[in-house]
Each structure stands twice: as structure tokens, then as C-alpha cells.
Write an enzyme that holds these catalytic residues in place. Structure first.
Site, short mmCIF file in Angstrom:
data_model
loop_
_atom_site.label_atom_id
_atom_site.label_comp_id
_atom_site.label_asym_id
_atom_site.label_seq_id
_atom_site.Cartn_x
_atom_site.Cartn_y
_atom_site.Cartn_z
N LYS A 83 0.84 -1.20 0.00
CA LYS A 83 0.00 0.00 0.00
C LYS A 83 0.88 1.25 0.00
O LYS A 83 1.89 1.30 0.69
CB LYS A 83 -0.91 -0.04 1.23
CG LYS A 83 -1.94 1.06 1.33
CD LYS A 83 -2.83 0.82 2.55
CE LYS A 83 -3.77 1.95 2.83
NZ LYS A 83 -4.60 1.71 4.03
N SER A 158 -9.31 2.58 3.67
CA SER A 158 -8.41 3.22 2.74
C SER A 158 -7.58 2.23 1.91
O SER A 158 -6.90 2.66 0.96
CB SER A 158 -7.45 4.15 3.51
OG SER A 158 -6.62 3.42 4.40
N SER A 182 -9.66 0.48 7.91
CA SER A 182 -9.13 0.48 6.54
C SER A 182 -8.68 -0.87 6.01
O SER A 182 -8.36 -0.99 4.82
CB SER A 182 -7.97 1.47 6.43
OG SER A 182 -8.45 2.79 6.57
#
Length: 471
Positions: A83, A158, A182
Site C-alpha cells: 500500500k 483506505s 481500513s
């Protein structure tokens, strides 16, 4: 009525080296010599190219991915993505923001090293909303990350880029982290397994350790429970936190029957929508059929919890505005998106409340512990309503309306981040009218990941998760 067609659903499953393997299965095939690690990386890259134009999930592609060095690992040769809020040596770290020009990382972040210890091959970095503040991966001036189950809808956030790639079958697992939901939110949106570990179970990155209240836990999203279990076991091999009970490799259900509390509506009064309520009630019925004792429970958090969490979130945006030049010398907080700016401005209007906010948030652990008396786990929705269409939670929505929408959506996950307890999102058999997955969430006491995983194995075997390639 569930609707699917070629214009709204996208997946990359095909007859190649990856096949329909999860990460455990692919690693086993590589160990047996049936598939080569280079072949797996090449085919994963081709899968990503096949879906990326429709998903917009990737921030950075590595031109020449190399398998992790070392002695193998549980996921040796398995292709994955990191990520883009985590440093990976040689790649820029953009945090989903247009407020600065990202710098190339000179070294791996601590968690990136832990992830690499499992043997994965990193193919690049996935997209996230600006600084991970939003539960959807959307932008003011860029294409959103789209849900492979229905591309008119959000992939969550997220960790939306990671979830979209895994759900579409481009890679078996991908890095995710969770500061308010997230990992669990995109897992719920995309029909994946998303386990937020206990605070300290995985290695924290430096930024998290500097905060007065560390909300963030590092992990992965996956299509199978055994991948989630294998990842935590491998992470523990790299570094075990002596303050937590050892976990080891969880390989299936337990014979022990549990006492499980459940709630359907948020403790702060947000009512879940009908499909979400049905998913929780269906899960309650399955648990009772399997011999578990299930009973309603109230999670008695402070009435100010939602406002306090929002204030803390605003403080994080304020701190980023102050320290942003550490990310890029051209950082300009005026170029932060309207959600980040709104959070910051809201905090500046109430900053004097900060000591009380921190005190009350830290006391949440007492109410959480009291809710677990006599219980092993608590079942709830992941989100108060089903996955919205692209645009509903966009940062382009005016801040007051956007915050109202966010708080009526993300009503369950933040408590675990504040308390530091483990929690897992699992796909329910139910689907929305558009065929989108619905997630249910189990939460536990600190260090009780084994109980979560054992129950997850049992539910996965009893009600196999829907597969995008079969719909």
C-alpha cells in the site's frame, strides 16, 4: 434482484500459473516445482494489466520485480503489492495525496521488512485515499478505485487499491493497514477476509509510534481465511511481541463452542440498513445452528465517542499539515483535498478539547472490556449500510455533508482501533441488489486472534464465500 453484466463486473482469473490459488496454495505449488516464482510474478503482472484500466488500483508498477531474499517463507514466490503509505526501497511513497511530490524511499519501512520476510514478490504499490482518511478510495481530480464486483461502486478504503486487486484475482493477497477500519471496510466492500490484528501483533511503522494514541495495525487482505492465518503466523516468526499471547499457525476450526454477543445497530445510534441487518441475522442463525450460544449485547461506549474520534482524526490532518515537508519539500497543505482540509479546519476550531478527547478515548477500553464479560466474541456489521456508488463519499462532496455521510457509514470499526483489539471482516452469503458483497465483523479481546480465526475457518467451511469468477 442481483444484476451482473460484463460492463460492471471485472476479474482476472484465467488458466495460468496463478489459477484460482490463494496465497497458501500458490506457495505450495511453487515449493513443489509445479510453478516458478518468476512465472507467477509474470502472470500476476499480466492479470493486473488486464484489469487495471477498469479498476485504477495501482499507484506504482515495479518494472523488474524480484522475489524477496532469504530462506523462503510461508508465501515464498507469491506476488503481491504494498500500500502506498508504506515505504518500499526504490519506490516513491505518495500517501494518495496531490499536496506534494513524493520522494523515493531509501529503505524499507519496518512493516515492509516484515512482509518481505514471508517471501512475497512485490510487484508495486496500491492506491489509497489521501492519507488514508476516507473509507472510499476516491479523489477530487483523479479516477477512483472501482469495485470489481460492480465498477459503479466503491472498493472501500483506505486499502481500496489492495482490495480491488485481490478481489479481482490479480494477486492472491495484498498489504493493507487499518487506522479506523481500513482493512475491514474494503474487505467488506470487495468480499474478502480482512483481519485487523491486536495493536502490536505486527510491526508498527515509525509514524504510528509517535502518536499519542496509535490507531494503526498492519496486515493484509485475502480471499481465504487460511491466508490470513498463514500471514499472522509468518509475521510472528519474524517478530513476536512478548506482551501478547503467542499465536502460531491456526489451521482450522476449534471444537470449543463460543458465547457470542451481537449488535446490529451502532452503539452511538446509527441504524443499519435492511440488507446489512439481514446479513447479521443470517450469521446469528448460522452460529446457533453450529452450536454456539448467541445473545444480544450492548457496547456501552461514551456518548461522545464519535465526536472524539472525529476530533482525533482532525488532529492527524492538522499534524500532517504542519509536518508535511518531511514527505516532500514542495508540500502545500492548500493542495490537500477538501476532506483533509475540512478535518484540519474542524480541529483548529476545537483543539482545546484535545486533552479531554484523548482521556475519553483511552477510557474506551474499559467499556469495551465490560461488554465482553461472559463473552468470547462480538458480532456486528462492518458498515452501517451497503457499499455506496462512486461519488457518494467523494472528497468533492462539501465537507459538512460528507462528514454526515461518513459517520452514518463507518459506525462500527473505529472502536477496535482506539482500544487496540483484533477484529475480522468476513463475507456474508448475502449480496446487495447489485450483487455486491456484504461483510460481517467479529471482534475479540486483545490477543485473541486465534479465536477469531478458528471461528472464521468454521464459517468459511459452512458457508463458502462467494467467488467473483463464479457469478
Amino acid at each position: 434482484m442481483t444484476t451482473f453484466d460484463a460492463t460492471t463486473r471485472v476479474h482476472a482469473f484465467r488458466d495460468d500459473a496463478l489459477g484460482e490459488h490463494d496465497a497458501v496454495g500458490l506457495a505450495a505449488a511453487i515449493r513443489r516445482g509445479e510453478v516458478g516464482a518468476a512465472e507467477a510474478a509474470r502472470d500476476a503482472a499480466e492479470r493486473v494489466r488486464a484489469v487495471e484500466a477498469r479498476l485504477n488500483a495501482v499507484q506504482v508498477h515495479l518494472d523488474d520485480p524480484a522475489p524477496a531474499t532469504g530462506t523462503g517463507g510461508a508465501f515464498a514466490g507469491v506476488p503481491t503489492y504494498v500500500k502506498d503509505n508504506t515505504d518500499y526501497r526504490g519506490l516513491p511513497t505518495g500517501h494518495g495525496s496531490a499536496a506534494f511530490t513524493p520522494k523515493t524511499a531509501r529503505r524499507h519501512a519496518p512493516f515492509a521488512r516484515q512482509l518481505l520476510s514471508t517471501g512475497v514478490t512485490v510487484l508495486g504499490k496500491t492506491r489509497l485515499p489521501e492519507f488514508g482518511f476516507s473509507p472510499t478510495t476516491e479523489y477530487e481530480d483523479a479516477e477512483p478505485v472501482r469495485n470489481p464486483w460492480h465498477t459503479d461502486h466503491s472498493a472501500g478504503g483506505s486499502s481500496g487499491g489492495s482490495a480491488a486487486l485481490v478481489a479481482a484475482g490479480a494477486v492472491p493477497i495484498a498489504h493493507a493497514n487499518d487506522g479506523g477500519g481500513s482493512i475491514r471496510i474494503p474487505a467488506a466492500c470487495c468480499g474478502l477476509v480482512g483481519l485487523k490484528p491486536t495493536r502490536g501483533r505486527t510491526v508498527a511503522n515509525a509514524q504510528s509510534r509517535q502518536l499519542p494514541l496509535d490507531l494503526v495495525a498492519e496486515g493484509i487482505v485475502s480471499r481465504s481465511v487460511r491466508d490470513a492465518a498463514a500471514f499472522l503466523a509468518a509475521a510472528e516468526t519474524y517478530r513476536r511481541n512478548p506482551k501478547l499471547p503467542p499465536l502460531g499457525l491456526v489451521e482450522g476450526p476449534s471444537a470449543r463452542r463460543l458465547r457470542i454477543g451481537f449488535l446490529i445497530d451502532s452503539p452511538n445510534g446509527v441504524r443499519s440498513d435492511d440488507p446489512t441487518r439481514a446479513a447479521v441475522k443470517d450469521t446469528v442463525a448460522a452460529l446457533e445452528r453450529l452450536g454456539h450460544t448467541v445473545e444480544p449485547v450492548e457496547l456501552a461506549v461514551d456518548p461522545s465517542f464519535t465526536d472524539d474520534f472525529l476530533t482525533y482524526w482532525g488532529m492527524l490532518s492538522f499534524l500532517l499539515g504542519v509536518t508535511g515537508r518531511t514527505l516532500g519539500t514542495d508540500f502545500d497543505r492548500r493542495r490537500m483535498d477538501s476532506l483533509s482540509r475540512g478535518l484540519r479546519e474542524s480541529y483548529l476550531a476545537t483543539w482545546r478539547r484535545t486533552p479531554g478527547v484523548l482521556r475519553r478515548l483511552k477510557r474506551t477500553r474499559e467499556a469495551y472490556a465490560a461488554s465482553f464479560r461472559g463473552l468470547d466474541l462480538v458480532l456486528s456489521p462492518v458498515l452501517a449500510h451497503t457499499t455506496p456508488r462512486i461519488g457518494h463519499l467523494s472528497p468533492a462532496v462539501p465537507y459538512p455533508a460528507l462528514v454526515e455521510r461518513l459517520l452514518s457509514y463507518v459506525a462500527f470499526t473505529p472502536v477496535n482501533n482506539v482500544v487496540g483489539t483484533p477484529s475480522i471482516s468476513l463475507p456474508a452469503p448475502n449480496a446487495t441488489e447489485h450483487g455486491l458483497p456484504i461483510g460481517v465483523m467479529f471482534s475479540a479481546r486483545p490477543g485473541a486472534e486465534r479465536t477469531l480465526l478458528e471461528l472464521a475457518f468454521e464459517l468459511e467451511a459452512d458457508r463458502p464465500f462467494r467467488r467473483i469468477q463464479d457469478v
